[in-house]
Design a protein around this motif. Structure first.
Motif, PDB file in Angstrom:
ATOM      1  N   UNK A 214      32.579  28.204  54.920  1.00  0.00           N
ATOM      2  CA  UNK A 214      33.619  27.370  54.815  1.00  0.00           C
ATOM      3  C   UNK A 214      33.615  26.289  55.996  1.00  0.00           C
ATOM      4  N   UNK A 215      34.320  25.082  55.550  1.00  0.00           N
ATOM      5  CA  UNK A 215      34.345  24.126  56.803  1.00  0.00           C
ATOM      6  C   UNK A 215      35.646  23.449  56.661  1.00  0.00           C
ATOM      7  N   UNK A 216      36.146  22.975  57.720  1.00  0.00           N
ATOM      8  CA  UNK A 216      37.289  22.139  57.695  1.00  0.00           C
ATOM      9  C   UNK A 216      37.002  20.924  58.465  1.00  0.00           C
ATOM     10  N   UNK A 217      37.642  19.920  58.095  1.00  0.00           N
ATOM     11  CA  UNK A 217      37.458  18.503  58.837  1.00  0.00           C
ATOM     12  C   UNK A 217      38.762  17.973  58.913  1.00  0.00           C
ATOM     13  N   UNK A 218      39.147  17.776  60.264  1.00  0.00           N
ATOM     14  CA  UNK A 218      40.431  16.944  60.587  1.00  0.00           C
ATOM     15  C   UNK A 218      40.052  15.739  61.425  1.00  0.00           C
ATOM     16  N   UNK A 219      40.188  14.740  60.801  1.00  0.00           N
ATOM     17  CA  UNK A 219      39.723  13.356  61.634  1.00  0.00           C
ATOM     18  C   UNK A 219      41.086  12.483  61.773  1.00  0.00           C
ATOM     19  N   UNK A 220      41.287  12.224  62.910  1.00  0.00           N
ATOM     20  CA  UNK A 220      42.452  11.195  63.166  1.00  0.00           C
ATOM     21  C   UNK A 220      41.798   9.860  63.920  1.00  0.00           C
ATOM     22  N   UNK A 221      41.966   8.696  63.010  1.00  0.00           N
ATOM     23  CA  UNK A 221      41.567   7.523  63.571  1.00  0.00           C
ATOM     24  C   UNK A 221      42.713   6.524  64.244  1.00  0.00           C
ATOM     25  N   UNK A 222      42.694   5.949  65.061  1.00  0.00           N
ATOM     26  CA  UNK A 222      43.558   5.045  65.658  1.00  0.00           C
ATOM     27  C   UNK A 222      43.206   3.982  65.900  1.00  0.00           C
TER      28      UNK A 222
ATOM     29  N   UNK B 155      24.941  27.645  47.522  1.00  0.00           N
ATOM     30  CA  UNK B 155      26.224  28.006  48.637  1.00  0.00           C
ATOM     31  C   UNK B 155      27.231  28.640  47.455  1.00  0.00           C
ATOM     32  N   UNK B 156      27.142  29.541  46.998  1.00  0.00           N
ATOM     33  CA  UNK B 156      28.351  30.086  45.993  1.00  0.00           C
ATOM     34  C   UNK B 156      29.449  30.179  46.742  1.00  0.00           C
ATOM     35  N   UNK B 157      30.582  29.941  46.100  1.00  0.00           N
ATOM     36  CA  UNK B 157      31.869  29.967  46.707  1.00  0.00           C
ATOM     37  C   UNK B 157      32.187  29.414  47.996  1.00  0.00           C
ATOM     38  N   UNK B 158      31.382  28.333  48.186  1.00  0.00           N
ATOM     39  CA  UNK B 158      31.789  27.376  49.272  1.00  0.00           C
ATOM     40  C   UNK B 158      33.023  26.590  49.358  1.00  0.00           C
ATOM     41  N   UNK B 159      33.774  26.443  50.640  1.00  0.00           N
ATOM     42  CA  UNK B 159      34.913  25.901  50.633  1.00  0.00           C
ATOM     43  C   UNK B 159      34.812  24.638  51.703  1.00  0.00           C
ATOM     44  N   UNK B 160      35.496  23.512  51.539  1.00  0.00           N
ATOM     45  CA  UNK B 160      35.746  22.586  52.229  1.00  0.00           C
ATOM     46  C   UNK B 160      37.054  21.987  52.346  1.00  0.00           C
ATOM     47  N   UNK B 161      37.641  21.838  53.359  1.00  0.00           N
ATOM     48  CA  UNK B 161      38.990  21.148  53.220  1.00  0.00           C
ATOM     49  C   UNK B 161      38.856  20.003  54.338  1.00  0.00           C
ATOM     50  N   UNK B 162      39.068  18.750  53.685  1.00  0.00           N
ATOM     51  CA  UNK B 162      39.006  17.395  54.811  1.00  0.00           C
ATOM     52  C   UNK B 162      40.312  16.778  54.705  1.00  0.00           C
ATOM     53  N   UNK B 163      40.812  16.134  55.899  1.00  0.00           N
ATOM     54  CA  UNK B 163      41.712  15.515  56.139  1.00  0.00           C
ATOM     55  C   UNK B 163      41.398  14.323  56.981  1.00  0.00           C
ATOM     56  N   UNK B 164      41.700  12.994  56.515  1.00  0.00           N
ATOM     57  CA  UNK B 164      41.417  11.931  57.258  1.00  0.00           C
ATOM     58  C   UNK B 164      42.414  11.064  57.433  1.00  0.00           C
ATOM     59  N   UNK B 165      42.965  10.972  58.404  1.00  0.00           N
ATOM     60  CA  UNK B 165      44.368  10.301  58.740  1.00  0.00           C
ATOM     61  C   UNK B 165      43.991   8.971  59.621  1.00  0.00           C
TER      62      UNK B 165
END
Ligand code: ATP
Ligand code: MG
Lengths: 482, 252
Positions: free
Chosen positions: A356-364, A383-393
């Motif tokens: 599993x991976x999570x990406x939270x990116x905040x650019x100002x 990579x069976x059942x791999x999960x990613x969530x990315x949020x780029x603001x």
């Protein structure tokens, strides 16, 4: 000119004022890079043969490479033959003798950031021993760590005391063939940190380069290696929120993390190097390769970074999720003001099952700053059942700055799930007016809105660090609104 | 306490307010009614000092001070408050933190000591109870994901916390259900005192059953074309605006 810029500029000028760039004694190599220089460096450091051979191979490889042109940043070409690759540690007595000799503007910045008094001297380059009992503090924590079997020392020390560990892990996460700057670093790296957490040990304190006061200055080609054995845990803090004196323009560090079965490594960075003046003159080029390898089952690596400094930042702390059920996280705040440019993001390489991976990116972006998020999520075949969530603001302040997002996704396994969310917003005139109407001044309103925007990332930082980071953003944003 | 004389203002060469006169004394409640687009919110914004409007003529003073020279935060420090018709959202900033900054900025400007976190929490909890706010309200990001009615309630809550001398309420009743209307009106009436004044912008006479005005004005096409007592609101509700507009154009 804004106060913040002036302050930092004042501090950079003070380098010259206090003669930090004066002629150095005999113990330095001439500028330029060659096989001889590399042998010279290795010999000076009394390195074992395997390390010299590794450096030389890296150098051979680097010679055939070309400087990458793909990041969204612009800078004049770097002349690698003009750089001095080995300089003996400087005599501390060359620096200012006491805080009275330090540029008051630099001290003012420390004041705003709430840097403790005894730390200010060290950061400003005052000969520390005179004002600060570095030995006693150093030994206290060294003893505590030793009791737990934790090794935390400079890279050079580790090469002498634990050559086997170095040989076993060096380059296993970032091979010298990885990229141009990683190859260069491998050939000429000066020093850095080494951390080793044995099996089943939870490191009893946050480890920080900030506390590693005895170590020599690591210079521009820093190399860090952190190894967490089975079920070990460590939280490592790199850098410091106060602007550091630094005379090198190009920085090309490499950081390698290795997490074995069920191990967890938390790596937090606050980067606040000199960003250059309002017109973009001077300022540090920060080209870093940071990567963590989740080698073991259920291991976890999480990167948290707050990037406010440097003229150009180019870095992608990444995770290779090899062990089944391993977890990678990336939390980032990158701020660019004036003419700063940042191209940063992460790579999450899923090769183990149920990773599993999570990406939270905040650019100002403020002023004429350019901020790019560049991220790769790669799900390999197994990579069976791999999960990613990315949020780029992205948050824009003013209308001369820019934000760009380049998300790359490669999925080779159909049971996987990848989600990506992106938003771009501008601090609205209506938000500012709303705050003003409640009695809050415009600059404070901007700081408040920016800090609110970064909340999800600050939450990941160790408590005191989070507060420092918040103050740092405030100082970096001074003068960003009319 | 508050006075506007012959105020002309607009945006980008378009005049919106075309000579507004208004005088409000301490202890009074005034209501402004008028058709959509007549300039009511614009008036509220200009009182609060929003940038982007050209004030071409006229004067505005508060407690003897010329307001037009002051920035919006300076007016807030003097005790002017605007409950927004469309409150804005500020993601990531919780309501308590926001209000603490606001209260302390105002206190600082008035030479009062800042409230610490404990004092402040105690203080706002009382105010929150007054407006029957649900418990998580204070912890949530300011107005983010709030329903229309919740946002309005939050405006009045902020007013109760800041205790302004002069409050402009821009259509605070729109979007409120009957119960909320009572709670909000009650909150407004609690703030009322002989040394404070209120200017209530509304489309509905219903609100004025709860917040009883001393004067009612009709704003039409950037001018106040009629003023009267609270019975004017009733008459407007019954007959609409046409008769007022007609008689105004006959007079003109
Ligand atoms: N920034 C602006 N740019 C252009 N026109 C504007 C601007 N602000 C207001 N106006 C115009 O001025 C007029 C008055 O607007 P205002 O919002 O004050 O009306 P209102 O009386 O509050 O209306 P409502 O009852 O619908 O809330 C409208 O025609 C509006 O379109
Ligand atoms: Mg309106």
């Amino acid at each position: 000119m804004s106060e913040a810029t002036e302050t930092i500029e004042g501090f950079v000028k003070s380098d010259y004022k206090y003669g930090f760039v004066t002629d150095i004694e005999t113990d330095s190599a001439p500028p330029g890079l060659s096989e001889d220089i590399i042998r010279f460096i290795s010999e000076k450091k009394e390195e074992p043969e395997f390390l010299l051979q590794w450096r030389l191979k890296a150098y051979e490889y680097w010679k055939k490479m070309e400087c990458p042109g793909w990041p969204m940043v612009q800078y004049p070409p770097v002349d690698f033959q003009e750089i001095i690759y080995y300089a003996a540690p400087k005599d501390p007595s060359e620096g200012p003798k006491s805080l009275d000799e330090v540029d008051p503007k630099l001290l003012e910045t420390y004041d705003k950031l709430g840097v403790p008094l005894h730390e200010r001297a060290r950061l400003a380059g005052v000969a520390v021993d005179a004002v600060f009992d570095s030995v006693s503090v150093g030994t206290t924590y060294q003893e505590t760590l030793a009791e737990h079997g934790v090794i935390f020392c400079s890279f050079s020390e580790a090469v002498q005391s634990h050559p086997d560990l170095i040989q076993q892990y060096l380059g296993t996460v970032v091979p010298y063939t990885d990229n141009f700057y990683a190859a260069l670093n491998s050939a000429v790296f000066s020093d850095g940190s080494f951390v080793y957490i044995p099996k089943g040990v939870r490191c009893p304190m946050e480890l920080s380069t900030y506390f590693r006061i005895n170590a020599a200055k690591s210079g521009q080609f820093e190399r860090t290696l952190i190894v967490a054995e089975d079920s070990a845990y460590v939280s490592y803090l790199e850098g410091c929120t106060a602007p550091m004196r630094d005379e090198n323009q190009l920085h090309a560090a490499v950081v390698e993390l290795v997490a074995l079965d069920q191990a967890e490594i938390k790596y937090s960075t606050v980067q606040n190097w000199y960003p250059g003046d309002e017109e973009g003159r001077g300022g540090i080029y920060n080209f870093v390769t940071k990567r963590g390898l989740c080698r073991g089952r259920r291991s976890k690596i999480s990167w948290t970074q707050v990037e406010t400094g440097s003229a150009i930042t180019w870095k992608y702390p990444s995770c290779v999720l090899q062990g089944d059920e391993s977890v990678g996280e990336f939390y980032s705040v990158a701020l660019t003001n004036n003419r700063q440019q940042a191209d940063t993001g992460t790579k999450m390489i899923h090769s183990g099952k149920n990773t599993r991976s999570t990406i939270i990116s905040k650019g100002i972006s403020a002023g004429r700053g350019q901020n790019s998020y560049r991220g790769l999520v790669q799900i390999r075949k197994n990579a069976a059942n791999a999960r990613n969530f990315s949020q780029c603001d992205s948050l824009l302040i003013g209308d001369q700055c820019g934000a760009h997002t380049f998300p790359y996704v490669e999925v080779k396994n159909t049971s996987s799930k990848v989600e990506h969310e992106a938003t771009t917003s501008k601090i609205g005139e209506d938000q500012i007016f709303y705050c003003n109407q409640r009695g809050i001044e415009t600059q404070d309103a901007v700081n408040m809105i920016v800090n609110g925007f970064c909340k999800e990332v600050f939450r990941e930082l160790p408590m005191e660090f989070a507060m420092e980071a918040q103050k740092l953003l405030d100082v970096s944003l001074e003068g960003s609104v009319g | 306490m508050f006075k506007i004389e012959n105020l002309h203002a607009g945006v980008e060469g378009r005049e919106i307010l075309k000579g507004v006169n208004l005088e409000i004394n301490a202890g009074e409640v005034h209501a402004i009614m008028g058709p959509n687009g007549s300039g009511k919110s614009t008036l509220g914004h200009i009182i609060a000092g929003r940038e982007g409007y050209d004030v071409s003529q006229g004067a505005m003073e508060f407690k003897g001070k010329d307001l037009l020279d002051l920035g919006p935060e300076e007016r807030a420090h003097l005790g002017i408050f605007l409950a927004f018709q469309y409150p804005v959202e500020i993601p990531g900033v919780n309501t308590t933190y926001f209000l603490k900054s606001a209260v302390n900025e105002v206190r600082k400007a008035r030479g009062l000591p800042e409230l610490d976190a404990v004092e402040f929490l105690k203080y706002i909890k009382e105010k929150a109870a007054l407006l029957q706010l649900p418990g998580d309200f204070l912890k949530r990001a300011l107005n983010v994901g709030f329903s229309g009615g919740e946002k309005k309630r939050n405006e009045i809550f902020q007013m109760a916390v800041l205790e302004p001398c002069f409050a402009v309420l821009d259509e605070t009743d729109s979007g409120l259900d009957i119960d909320a209307l009572k709670v909000v009106s009650n909150g407004v009436n609690q703030v009322k005192s002989p040394d404070r004044a209120q200017l209530v912008i509304t489309h509905y006479q219903r609100l004025l059953d709860y917040i009883v005005p001393d004067f009612v004005h009709v704003l039409y096409d950037g001018r106040i074309i009629r003023s009267g007592g609270k019975e004017l609101a009733l008459e407007l509700e019954e007959r609409g605006y046409d008769w007022v507009i007609e008689s105004a154009s006959v007079e003109a």
